[in-house]
Design a protein around this motif. Sequence first.
Motif, PDB file in Angstrom:
ATOM      1  N   LEU A 162       0.791  -1.334  -0.219  1.00  0.00           N
ATOM      2  CA  LEU A 162      -0.050  -0.072  -0.141  1.00  0.00           C
ATOM      3  C   LEU A 162       0.989   1.212  -0.049  1.00  0.00           C
ATOM      4  O   LEU A 162       0.610   2.328  -0.646  1.00  0.00           O
ATOM      5  CB  LEU A 162      -0.960  -0.107   1.135  1.00  0.00           C
ATOM      6  CG  LEU A 162      -1.775   1.176   1.438  1.00  0.00           C
ATOM      7  CD1 LEU A 162      -2.953   1.210   0.349  1.00  0.00           C
ATOM      8  CD2 LEU A 162      -2.677   1.252   2.566  1.00  0.00           C
ATOM      9  N   TYR A 163       1.974   1.265   0.836  1.00  0.00           N
ATOM     10  CA  TYR A 163       2.572   2.294   0.781  1.00  0.00           C
ATOM     11  C   TYR A 163       3.563   2.574  -0.591  1.00  0.00           C
ATOM     12  O   TYR A 163       3.631   3.853  -0.913  1.00  0.00           O
ATOM     13  CB  TYR A 163       3.875   2.351   1.954  1.00  0.00           C
ATOM     14  CG  TYR A 163       3.525   2.756   3.254  1.00  0.00           C
ATOM     15  CD1 TYR A 163       3.349   3.966   3.767  1.00  0.00           C
ATOM     16  CD2 TYR A 163       2.755   1.665   3.989  1.00  0.00           C
ATOM     17  CE1 TYR A 163       3.085   4.494   4.995  1.00  0.00           C
ATOM     18  CE2 TYR A 163       2.526   2.086   5.451  1.00  0.00           C
ATOM     19  CZ  TYR A 163       2.532   3.441   5.725  1.00  0.00           C
ATOM     20  OH  TYR A 163       2.241   3.946   7.145  1.00  0.00           O
ATOM     21  N   VAL A 164       3.994   1.419  -1.076  1.00  0.00           N
ATOM     22  CA  VAL A 164       4.588   1.756  -2.408  1.00  0.00           C
ATOM     23  C   VAL A 164       3.519   2.250  -3.396  1.00  0.00           C
ATOM     24  O   VAL A 164       4.107   3.029  -4.395  1.00  0.00           O
ATOM     25  CB  VAL A 164       4.905   0.380  -2.919  1.00  0.00           C
ATOM     26  CG1 VAL A 164       5.689   0.421  -4.231  1.00  0.00           C
ATOM     27  CG2 VAL A 164       6.322   0.015  -1.955  1.00  0.00           C
ATOM     28  N   ARG A 165       2.518   1.638  -3.452  1.00  0.00           N
ATOM     29  CA  ARG A 165       1.445   2.349  -4.516  1.00  0.00           C
ATOM     30  C   ARG A 165       1.233   3.788  -4.135  1.00  0.00           C
ATOM     31  O   ARG A 165       1.083   4.568  -5.217  1.00  0.00           O
ATOM     32  CB  ARG A 165       0.122   1.697  -4.344  1.00  0.00           C
ATOM     33  CG  ARG A 165       0.305   0.116  -5.113  1.00  0.00           C
ATOM     34  CD  ARG A 165      -1.175  -0.254  -5.145  1.00  0.00           C
ATOM     35  NE  ARG A 165      -2.032  -0.338  -3.990  1.00  0.00           N
ATOM     36  CZ  ARG A 165      -1.988  -1.252  -3.024  1.00  0.00           C
ATOM     37  NH1 ARG A 165      -1.362  -2.361  -3.147  1.00  0.00           N
ATOM     38  NH2 ARG A 165      -2.913  -1.337  -2.044  1.00  0.00           N
ATOM     39  N   GLN A 166       1.065   4.287  -2.920  1.00  0.00           N
ATOM     40  CA  GLN A 166       1.046   5.607  -2.761  1.00  0.00           C
ATOM     41  C   GLN A 166       2.182   6.337  -2.938  1.00  0.00           C
ATOM     42  O   GLN A 166       2.162   7.728  -3.282  1.00  0.00           O
ATOM     43  CB  GLN A 166       0.543   5.672  -1.254  1.00  0.00           C
ATOM     44  CG  GLN A 166      -0.698   5.130  -0.797  1.00  0.00           C
ATOM     45  CD  GLN A 166      -1.699   4.871  -1.777  1.00  0.00           C
ATOM     46  OE1 GLN A 166      -2.143   6.362  -2.260  1.00  0.00           O
ATOM     47  NE2 GLN A 166      -2.364   4.011  -2.000  1.00  0.00           N
ATOM     48  N   VAL A 167       3.427   5.975  -2.727  1.00  0.00           N
ATOM     49  CA  VAL A 167       4.410   6.799  -3.326  1.00  0.00           C
ATOM     50  C   VAL A 167       4.451   6.997  -4.811  1.00  0.00           C
ATOM     51  O   VAL A 167       4.599   8.287  -5.215  1.00  0.00           O
ATOM     52  CB  VAL A 167       5.851   6.008  -2.982  1.00  0.00           C
ATOM     53  CG1 VAL A 167       6.924   6.452  -3.777  1.00  0.00           C
ATOM     54  CG2 VAL A 167       6.124   5.955  -1.471  1.00  0.00           C
ATOM     55  N   VAL A 168       4.018   6.259  -5.562  1.00  0.00           N
ATOM     56  CA  VAL A 168       3.748   6.230  -6.867  1.00  0.00           C
ATOM     57  C   VAL A 168       3.016   7.327  -7.213  1.00  0.00           C
ATOM     58  O   VAL A 168       3.165   8.291  -8.067  1.00  0.00           O
ATOM     59  CB  VAL A 168       3.552   5.042  -7.724  1.00  0.00           C
ATOM     60  CG1 VAL A 168       3.406   5.161  -9.165  1.00  0.00           C
ATOM     61  CG2 VAL A 168       4.870   4.042  -7.600  1.00  0.00           C
ATOM     62  N   ARG A 169       1.721   7.191  -6.609  1.00  0.00           N
ATOM     63  CA  ARG A 169       0.513   8.218  -6.702  1.00  0.00           C
ATOM     64  C   ARG A 169       0.978   9.631  -6.419  1.00  0.00           C
ATOM     65  O   ARG A 169       0.590  10.545  -7.107  1.00  0.00           O
ATOM     66  CB  ARG A 169      -0.720   7.664  -6.171  1.00  0.00           C
ATOM     67  CG  ARG A 169      -1.101   6.453  -6.927  1.00  0.00           C
ATOM     68  CD  ARG A 169      -2.335   5.935  -5.947  1.00  0.00           C
ATOM     69  NE  ARG A 169      -2.907   4.521  -6.704  1.00  0.00           N
ATOM     70  CZ  ARG A 169      -3.765   3.883  -6.121  1.00  0.00           C
ATOM     71  NH1 ARG A 169      -4.306   4.051  -5.064  1.00  0.00           N
ATOM     72  NH2 ARG A 169      -4.132   2.756  -6.645  1.00  0.00           N
ATOM     73  N   GLN A 170       1.458   9.809  -5.111  1.00  0.00           N
ATOM     74  CA  GLN A 170       2.229  11.032  -4.937  1.00  0.00           C
ATOM     75  C   GLN A 170       2.957  11.450  -5.828  1.00  0.00           C
ATOM     76  O   GLN A 170       3.025  12.790  -6.001  1.00  0.00           O
ATOM     77  CB  GLN A 170       2.819  10.848  -3.630  1.00  0.00           C
ATOM     78  CG  GLN A 170       3.194  12.269  -2.927  1.00  0.00           C
ATOM     79  CD  GLN A 170       1.964  13.043  -2.615  1.00  0.00           C
ATOM     80  OE1 GLN A 170       0.806  12.544  -2.252  1.00  0.00           O
ATOM     81  NE2 GLN A 170       2.430  14.327  -2.332  1.00  0.00           N
ATOM     82  N   PHE A 171       4.003  10.869  -6.448  1.00  0.00           N
ATOM     83  CA  PHE A 171       4.877  11.492  -7.512  1.00  0.00           C
ATOM     84  C   PHE A 171       4.261  11.935  -8.615  1.00  0.00           C
ATOM     85  O   PHE A 171       4.554  13.059  -9.203  1.00  0.00           O
ATOM     86  CB  PHE A 171       5.843  10.390  -7.561  1.00  0.00           C
ATOM     87  CG  PHE A 171       6.881  10.889  -8.636  1.00  0.00           C
ATOM     88  CD1 PHE A 171       8.017  11.573  -8.304  1.00  0.00           C
ATOM     89  CD2 PHE A 171       6.649  10.321 -10.064  1.00  0.00           C
ATOM     90  CE1 PHE A 171       8.897  12.103  -9.495  1.00  0.00           C
ATOM     91  CE2 PHE A 171       7.681  10.918 -11.031  1.00  0.00           C
ATOM     92  CZ  PHE A 171       8.716  11.532 -10.860  1.00  0.00           C
ATOM     93  N   LEU A 172       3.306  11.277  -8.933  1.00  0.00           N
ATOM     94  CA  LEU A 172       2.441  11.717 -10.260  1.00  0.00           C
ATOM     95  C   LEU A 172       1.794  12.908 -10.236  1.00  0.00           C
ATOM     96  O   LEU A 172       1.540  13.671 -10.995  1.00  0.00           O
ATOM     97  CB  LEU A 172       1.519  10.528 -10.720  1.00  0.00           C
ATOM     98  CG  LEU A 172       2.123   9.172 -11.315  1.00  0.00           C
ATOM     99  CD1 LEU A 172       0.927   8.073 -11.372  1.00  0.00           C
ATOM    100  CD2 LEU A 172       3.279   9.456 -12.275  1.00  0.00           C
TER     101      LEU A 172
END
Length: 327
Positions: free
Chosen positions: A179-189
């Motif tokens: 879940l954290y990894v997915r949110q890192v990607v979304r935050q970056f975008l």
Amino acid sequence: MRALLVVNPAATTTSARTREVLTHALASDLKLEVAQTQYRGHARDLAQEATEGGETDLVVALGGDGTVNEVVNGLLAGDPDPDSHPRLAVVPGGSTNVFARALGLPNDVVEATGALLDALRDGSERTIGLGLAAGTPGSVDEGVPDRWFTFCAGFGFDAGVVGRVEQQRERGKRSTHALYVRQVVRQFLVEANRRPGALTLERPGGTEGTTDSVEDLALAIICNTAPWTYLGNRPIYPSPDASFDTALDLFALSKLSPPAVARYATQLLTSTPQRGPHGKHALSLHDLTNFTLHSQVPLPFQMDGDHLGLRTSVTFTGVRRALRVIV
């Protein structure tokens, strides 16, 4: 020894049966009072009441890093002198348990309880430093109450990730590393302040009365110990020299372009206690007692993995020997 056990019934890795067994184990060695948290901030209130009552020798936090943070802020709500408030003990019950693991405690609830009982019987404790974050005088945030943190704070990108994870958990998602990894990607975008960054660092200069500043920072992580966090069982070290025995360490990036993010993310994942991320866009500072981070726009802010909303200016203080901990 008179002790208060503060229990977070929503702790990720404990069940009602496990908590009952642990309570009985602790009660065999302590004159124990048990209180379950019922709302956000309740652990702080319980610890503050125990401190002000003057009859409690020890407060045990059973929960994750958020529960520990609340308890610490309750213990230190008055005098920060470590001799003026009860000692702290931790039984990790969260998904990551950075603070407990940084103290060298087992990440398993039962094993940690056994280690705690052994430490109590041996009289084993240490006094550690903490970080204090406050609204900066003269800024729009000057009225924000001071708050202590045990292992980290973040201003900008990483705090945005924490906020996204909290939103997902409120929707019923489990707190997992995926879940954290997915949110890192979304935050970056969606990150709007990647180049240049919106943060400015100010700290006392080498000459009395002067100030050194670094502008256009895109991300700032403040560490009170190492590691900063864990991805599964892998420790992550943005500031390998950070320690409970020194003041605060700062790791910042001035660029969040895709190549830069790939480079520094790889360095973080392969970081060790001897070597952290490095390069022309990385800023690493060790043992800072006082400094301020200003932002041109309101940015997310987090402490000990707890999202605290948007801020424009935060002043940090590293306080040595602030808290006595049973280890």
